[in-house]
Design a protein around this motif. Structure first.
Motif, mmCIF file in Angstrom:
data_model
loop_
_atom_site.group_PDB
_atom_site.id
_atom_site.type_symbol
_atom_site.label_atom_id
_atom_site.label_comp_id
_atom_site.label_asym_id
_atom_site.label_seq_id
_atom_site.Cartn_x
_atom_site.Cartn_y
_atom_site.Cartn_z
ATOM 1 N N GLY A 1 25.689 24.096 33.245
ATOM 2 C CA GLY A 1 27.002 23.479 33.358
ATOM 3 C C GLY A 1 28.102 24.298 32.712
ATOM 4 N N GLY A 2 27.738 25.134 31.727
ATOM 5 C CA GLY A 2 28.738 25.927 31.022
ATOM 6 C C GLY A 2 28.675 27.408 31.285
ATOM 7 N N SER A 3 28.093 27.823 32.392
ATOM 8 C CA SER A 3 28.097 29.250 32.735
ATOM 9 C C SER A 3 29.519 29.725 33.003
ATOM 10 N N VAL A 4 29.814 30.951 32.576
ATOM 11 C CA VAL A 4 31.124 31.550 32.822
ATOM 12 C C VAL A 4 30.955 32.978 33.303
ATOM 13 N N LEU A 5 32.018 33.498 33.895
ATOM 14 C CA LEU A 5 32.115 34.899 34.282
ATOM 15 C C LEU A 5 33.153 35.564 33.386
ATOM 16 N N PHE A 6 32.864 36.789 32.961
ATOM 17 C CA PHE A 6 33.823 37.575 32.204
ATOM 18 C C PHE A 6 34.244 38.768 33.049
ATOM 19 N N GLY A 7 35.521 38.817 33.434
ATOM 20 C CA GLY A 7 36.032 39.932 34.203
ATOM 21 C C GLY A 7 36.940 40.800 33.359
ATOM 22 N N THR A 8 36.873 42.105 33.556
ATOM 23 C CA THR A 8 37.762 43.018 32.863
ATOM 24 C C THR A 8 37.978 44.252 33.729
ATOM 25 N N THR A 9 38.895 45.103 33.314
ATOM 26 C CA THR A 9 39.190 46.324 34.066
ATOM 27 C C THR A 9 39.119 47.526 33.144
ATOM 28 N N THR A 10 38.810 48.661 33.716
ATOM 29 C CA THR A 10 38.787 49.905 32.958
ATOM 30 C C THR A 10 40.172 50.534 32.979
ATOM 31 N N GLU A 11 40.381 51.521 32.119
ATOM 32 C CA GLU A 11 41.656 52.219 32.097
ATOM 33 C C GLU A 11 41.929 52.918 33.418
ATOM 34 N N GLU A 12 40.867 53.277 34.130
ATOM 35 C CA GLU A 12 41.014 53.952 35.415
ATOM 36 C C GLU A 12 41.253 52.982 36.560
ATOM 37 N N GLY A 13 41.255 51.690 36.264
ATOM 38 C CA GLY A 13 41.505 50.694 37.296
ATOM 39 C C GLY A 13 40.263 50.090 37.907
ATOM 40 N N GLY A 14 39.096 50.457 37.412
ATOM 41 C CA GLY A 14 37.870 49.859 37.924
ATOM 42 C C GLY A 14 37.724 48.420 37.463
ATOM 43 N N ARG A 15 37.022 47.634 38.247
ATOM 44 C CA ARG A 15 36.821 46.214 37.948
ATOM 45 C C ARG A 15 35.374 45.965 37.538
ATOM 46 N N LEU A 16 35.200 45.223 36.446
ATOM 47 C CA LEU A 16 33.873 44.863 35.969
ATOM 48 C C LEU A 16 33.753 43.353 35.913
ATOM 49 N N LEU A 17 32.589 42.837 36.254
ATOM 50 C CA LEU A 17 32.334 41.400 36.204
ATOM 51 C C LEU A 17 30.971 41.169 35.582
ATOM 52 N N LEU A 18 30.971 40.508 34.413
ATOM 53 C CA LEU A 18 29.734 40.131 33.747
ATOM 54 C C LEU A 18 29.351 38.746 34.237
ATOM 55 N N THR A 19 28.243 38.650 34.960
ATOM 56 C CA THR A 19 27.907 37.427 35.683
ATOM 57 C C THR A 19 26.820 36.588 35.024
ATOM 58 N N GLY A 20 26.221 37.045 33.929
ATOM 59 C CA GLY A 20 25.132 36.274 33.344
ATOM 60 C C GLY A 20 24.054 36.005 34.374
ATOM 61 N N ASP A 21 23.611 34.755 34.469
ATOM 62 C CA ASP A 21 22.583 34.399 35.452
ATOM 63 C C ASP A 21 23.158 33.700 36.675
ATOM 64 N N THR A 22 24.435 33.950 36.959
ATOM 65 C CA THR A 22 25.025 33.422 38.190
ATOM 66 C C THR A 22 24.673 34.297 39.381
ATOM 67 N N LEU A 23 24.812 35.603 39.225
ATOM 68 C CA LEU A 23 24.565 36.528 40.334
ATOM 69 C C LEU A 23 23.777 37.724 39.854
ATOM 70 N N PHE A 24 22.718 38.067 40.596
ATOM 71 C CA PHE A 24 21.915 39.255 40.355
ATOM 72 C C PHE A 24 21.993 40.167 41.579
#
Length: 227
Positions: free
Chosen positions: A139-162
């Motif tokens: 019920g409390g799963s979250v996603l953490f999104g961030t970007t690199t200095e070069e403009g790349g996108r990162l998404l930490l998905t935990g156990d939502t998506l593999f």
């Protein structure tokens, strides 16, 4: 940006260390079983000082070492309030049989445990993390999104998506329909080049999963697209 990932514990959950560069501040994501020494080794190797711990959800294989790590460095941890109870009672999320695994086991809860409520942006170690609720696996799963200095996108998905799969929804707190809503509304609208850092297994991208993940086929997208 420096991103270091390494599997820990019996279930080989991925723990991550993220920093703008070597020799500065960083965050640790999902320090699960036996993660303290492994994390400390990476911190020392790269000259990093942790300022916080981020938890994608409350399952023990992702949070078990959070209390010890936070105490060692005098730092806070963040978790969604719906999963907060799992940190002090890890067996509660595993069902009757799984709960027996933690009989008599003492778990250290972070002394400074802060809640992630709703959509928010955390600014830590010179980075910004866009936090999005992602219920389904828990019920409390979250996603953490961030970007690199070069403009790349990162998404930490935990156990939502593999890579090639999604998290299970049959444990207490899991909900398959909410998982599908999360995938449709929070994963599929993201750009194909978004790098996915999952809670188990290898890294992937949203585009690769959109094309090949059998659980995403036919879902379509939600009107609630992610910017």
């Amino acid at each position: 940006m420096l991103v270091v990932g390494f599997p820990v514990g019996q279930l080989q959950a991925n723990c991550y260390v993220l920093a703008p560069h070597e020799g500065g501040e960083c965050v640790v994501v999902d320090p699960g079983q036996d993660a303290v020494e492994a994390a400390r080794e990476q911190l020392d190797n790269h000259g990093l000082t942790p300022v916080g711990v981020l938890l994608t959800h409350g399952h023990f294989d992702h949070v078990f070492s959070a209390g010890e790590l936070c105490e060692s460095y005098g730092i806070p941890a963040w978790v969604h309030p719906a999963d907060r109870y799992m940190l002090s009672d890890p067996g509660a999320a595993l069902g009757p049989e799984g709960r027996q695994l933690f009989d008599g086991v003492s778990v250290k809860v972070p002394g400074d445990l802060r809640e992630l409520s709703g959509d928010t942006v955390l600014k830590l170690a010179g980075m910004e993390f866009d936090v999005r609720p992602a219920p389904g696996h828990t019920g409390g799963s979250v996603l953490f999104g961030t970007t690199t200095e070069e403009g790349g996108r990162l998404l930490l998905t935990g156990d939502t998506l593999f890579a090639g799969a999604i998290g299970r929804t049959d444990l207490p707190g899991g909900d398959h329909e909410r998982m599908l809503e999360t995938l449709r509304g929070e994963i599929l609208p993201r750009p194909d080049d978004t790098a996915v850092l999952p809670g188990h297994g290898t890294t992937t991208t949203v585009g690769r999963e959109r094309a090949g993940n059998p659980f995403l086929r036919g879902l379509g997208t939600s009107d609630d697209a992610v910017d």
